[in-house]
Design a protein around this motif. Structure first.
Motif, mmCIF file in Angstrom:
data_model
loop_
_atom_site.group_PDB
_atom_site.id
_atom_site.type_symbol
_atom_site.label_atom_id
_atom_site.label_comp_id
_atom_site.label_asym_id
_atom_site.label_seq_id
_atom_site.Cartn_x
_atom_site.Cartn_y
_atom_site.Cartn_z
ATOM 1 N N LEU A 71 27.541 45.875 41.261
ATOM 2 C CA LEU A 71 27.567 44.570 40.581
ATOM 3 C C LEU A 71 28.480 44.655 39.356
ATOM 4 C CD1 LEU A 71 26.370 41.701 40.111
ATOM 5 C CD2 LEU A 71 24.670 42.819 38.650
ATOM 6 N N LEU A 72 28.315 45.762 38.624
ATOM 7 C CA LEU A 72 29.115 45.960 37.399
ATOM 8 C C LEU A 72 30.610 45.959 37.736
ATOM 9 C CD1 LEU A 72 29.045 46.679 34.369
ATOM 10 C CD2 LEU A 72 29.192 49.056 35.056
ATOM 11 N N ASP A 73 30.904 46.656 38.819
ATOM 12 C CA ASP A 73 32.293 46.749 39.252
ATOM 13 C C ASP A 73 32.869 45.356 39.491
ATOM 14 O OD1 ASP A 73 34.197 48.575 39.546
ATOM 15 O OD2 ASP A 73 33.881 48.920 41.696
ATOM 16 N N VAL A 74 32.104 44.532 40.175
ATOM 17 C CA VAL A 74 32.567 43.176 40.501
ATOM 18 C C VAL A 74 32.746 42.361 39.222
ATOM 19 C CG1 VAL A 74 31.951 41.014 41.648
ATOM 20 C CG2 VAL A 74 31.498 43.207 42.767
ATOM 21 N N LEU A 75 31.728 42.456 38.329
ATOM 22 C CA LEU A 75 31.794 41.664 37.087
ATOM 23 C C LEU A 75 33.012 42.050 36.248
ATOM 24 C CD1 LEU A 75 28.040 41.617 35.934
ATOM 25 C CD2 LEU A 75 29.389 39.737 36.855
ATOM 26 N N VAL A 76 33.154 43.368 36.055
ATOM 27 C CA VAL A 76 34.291 43.839 35.233
ATOM 28 C C VAL A 76 35.612 43.409 35.879
ATOM 29 C CG1 VAL A 76 35.503 45.895 34.396
ATOM 30 C CG2 VAL A 76 33.020 45.785 34.251
ATOM 31 N N GLY A 77 35.690 43.611 37.190
ATOM 32 C CA GLY A 77 36.926 43.261 37.924
ATOM 33 C C GLY A 77 37.285 41.804 37.714
ATOM 34 N N SER A 78 36.286 40.886 37.856
ATOM 35 C CA SER A 78 36.621 39.461 37.755
ATOM 36 C C SER A 78 36.994 39.087 36.324
ATOM 37 C CB SER A 78 35.483 38.592 38.291
ATOM 38 O OG SER A 78 34.416 38.623 37.374
ATOM 39 N N GLU A 79 36.306 39.697 35.343
ATOM 40 C CA GLU A 79 36.649 39.380 33.934
ATOM 41 C C GLU A 79 38.075 39.843 33.604
ATOM 42 O OE1 GLU A 79 35.336 37.673 31.480
ATOM 43 O OE2 GLU A 79 33.572 37.107 32.646
ATOM 44 N N PHE A 80 38.408 41.055 34.073
ATOM 45 C CA PHE A 80 39.758 41.589 33.800
ATOM 46 C C PHE A 80 40.817 40.722 34.470
ATOM 47 C CE2 PHE A 80 38.749 46.332 32.757
ATOM 48 C CZ PHE A 80 38.159 45.913 31.583
ATOM 49 N N GLU A 81 40.485 40.246 35.680
ATOM 50 C CA GLU A 81 41.449 39.431 36.401
ATOM 51 C C GLU A 81 41.723 38.136 35.646
ATOM 52 O OE1 GLU A 81 41.646 37.774 40.839
ATOM 53 O OE2 GLU A 81 40.722 39.750 40.608
ATOM 54 N N LYS A 82 40.626 37.559 35.093
ATOM 55 C CA LYS A 82 40.770 36.308 34.337
ATOM 56 C C LYS A 82 41.730 36.485 33.166
ATOM 57 C CE LYS A 82 36.251 34.622 34.576
ATOM 58 N NZ LYS A 82 35.065 34.444 33.756
ATOM 59 N N ARG A 83 41.657 37.660 32.557
ATOM 60 C CA ARG A 83 42.487 37.891 31.357
ATOM 61 C C ARG A 83 43.807 38.612 31.677
ATOM 62 N NH1 ARG A 83 37.598 37.370 29.922
ATOM 63 N NH2 ARG A 83 37.064 36.382 27.940
ATOM 64 N N ASN A 84 44.059 38.737 32.958
ATOM 65 C CA ASN A 84 45.326 39.353 33.373
ATOM 66 C C ASN A 84 45.472 40.802 32.900
ATOM 67 O OD1 ASN A 84 47.428 38.983 34.942
ATOM 68 N ND2 ASN A 84 48.685 37.788 33.502
ATOM 69 N N ILE A 85 44.371 41.552 32.903
ATOM 70 C CA ILE A 85 44.444 42.969 32.512
ATOM 71 C C ILE A 85 44.700 43.770 33.783
ATOM 72 C CG2 ILE A 85 43.146 44.908 31.540
ATOM 73 C CD1 ILE A 85 41.586 42.764 29.928
ATOM 74 N N THR A 86 45.893 44.377 33.841
ATOM 75 C CA THR A 86 46.280 44.986 35.125
ATOM 76 C C THR A 86 46.242 46.514 35.097
ATOM 77 O OG1 THR A 86 48.534 44.774 34.390
ATOM 78 C CG2 THR A 86 47.746 43.084 35.910
#
Ligand code: ADP
Length: 404
Positions: A71-86
């Motif tokens: 779950l954590l992986d998914v949450l972190v992934g989506s938040e980073f994607e929103k902020r364009n952290i690549t």
């Protein structure tokens, strides 16, 4: 240098700004993830920020309950994607019951060995639940986003390169034009002296009474002859150089005996030698002495060396010309007891127009072309020329040539 320092300063500043922006984005993304976890765990979120940055690339987030790693992986992934952290990252959950960190992506550390894996990181807090996010190669990622700065730095480097190149060309041109000016001054001087002597002598010869004193007549005629010979020699030297410049030397190589060539050159310089009360000792020891050379040019080479040895000496010149065989080559040495050459000048004497500076004194005539001609010719004959010299002791010019 000023421009480079300014550019480095601005690039550094831009990089720091990017880094701050990145840290802020990550903290805010992880803050949001923490809020979601608090919501899921149904606990009240703390009043202070649960996110803390431990090192430049390691962030930890305090939570107050166990967290599902997926779950954590998914949450972190989506938040980073929103902020364009690549940037590549690794997420790990610390379980205070088992007191160990479970990281999700170990592959990251196989790629990037510089940082330790999250599981190997020292524990932040023993008595609470937290999760950690570690980034790899943040610098490379940030630099990748600084395209315009990289572009401007490259453009600046190119501009600096051309600027330095232009400066060097200008300096070289300036030196060349000085050399040319010196050459013209020198040449005018060299031509003027014999010309005025000839003019004066012919003035005297115009006197009708001179026929009555045949000795004077002969004297002045001899002066005219010597001076015109000198003029011819000057012209010959300039022509020698002009021919070299056009590189149509057109060597007519034939099999020649070096010793004969030396005798010929010595013969040609006998007048100069007599004028200065000098002598030449020949130690011609080479047994293999046939070379393939152009008779005219090679005699000129030897003549130039002998002529210099006579010219550049304070006392009556004593020259020693030696030949030796060495490794299927022949070595010709022209040694003198002249004024010698200092080590600074020694490196430059083979350059075109170079003359050892003597102030404004023109006591020894020359254009600074002789040794340049000698070197070019020796090289065209597949040979090598070296010089050793000690000021006020003398010089030795050594030519090595292949034997036919
Ligand atoms: P130049 O026409 O001036 O003689 P060269 O190219 O023959 O030109 O020589 C270059 C310079 O090297 C000379 O001006 C002189 O200062 C120095 N030089 C050449 N040969 C000798 C020598 N044997 N002894 C001392 N100095 C020499």
């Amino acid at each position: 240098m000023g421009i480079t320092v300014t550019q480095i300063y601005w690039v550094r500043k831009a990089f720091d700004l990017k880094e701050n922006q990145f840290n802020r984005d990550v903290k805010s993304a992880l803050g949001n993830v923490a809020d979601r976890i608090y919501e899921i765990n149904k606990t009240i979120s703390p009043s202070t920020s649960p996110v803390e940055q431990l090192t430049t690339n390691y962030f930890v987030v305090l939570v107050n309950g166990p967290v599902n790693a997926n779950l954590l992986d998914v949450l972190v992934g989506s938040e980073f994607e929103k902020r364009n952290i690549t940037a590549n990252y690794e997420v790990g959950v610390y379980d205070c019951e088992t007191q160990c960190m479970n990281a999700t992506d170990f592959n990251l550390h196989k790629k990037n060995k510089a940082t330790a894996s999250l599981v190997e990181m020292p524990t932040w807090k023993d008595d609470g639940y937290y999760f950690g996010v570690q980034f790899s190669s943040i610098e490379a990622n940030l630099i990748g986003q600084m395209g315009i700065w990289v572009y401007s730095s490259v453009v600046m480097l190119i501009v600096i390169f051309f600027f330095v190149y232009t400066l060097l060309v200008i300096l070289r041109q300036k030196r060349l034009s000085e050399i040319q000016k010196d050459f013209i001054n020198n040449m005018t001087h060299e031509f003027k002296t014999p010309l005025s002597t000839i003019a004066i002598s012919s003035e005297v010869l115009k006197d009708v009474n001179i026929v009555q004193t045949p000795e004077r007549l002969l004297n002045y005629a001899t002066i005219i002859q010597t001076e015109s010979h000198r003029l011819k020699q000057h012209v010959e030297r300039v022509l020698q150089y002009a021919r070299l410049e056009k590189s149509d030397v057109g060597l007519k190589k034939e099999k020649l005996d070096v010793h004969n060539l030396i005798h010929e050159a010595v013969q040609n310089s006998s007048v100069q030698l007599q004028e200065r009360n000098g002598k030449i000792t020949l130690l011609l020891e080479a047994t293999e002495k046939i070379i393939s050379a152009d008779r005219l040019h090679f005699t000129n080479v030897l003549f130039n060396l002998i002529d210099n040895a006579i010219k550049y000496s304070d006392s009556p010149p004593h020259l020693i010309i030696k030949t030796k065989n060495h490794d299927s080559r022949i070595l010709i040495e022209v040694q003198d007891n002249g004024i010698g050459i200092s080590s600074d000048n020694l490196k430059k004497i083979f350059n075109q127009f170079y003359r050892v500076p003597t102030g404004n004194l023109h006591d020894v005539k020359g254009f600074g072309l002789g040794l340049n001609y000698v070197k070019t010719m020796v090289e065209l004959h597949k040979g090598k020329i070296e010089v050793e010299s000690k000021p006020s002791v003398g010089s030795v010019f050594k030519i090595t040539l292949p034997i036919e």
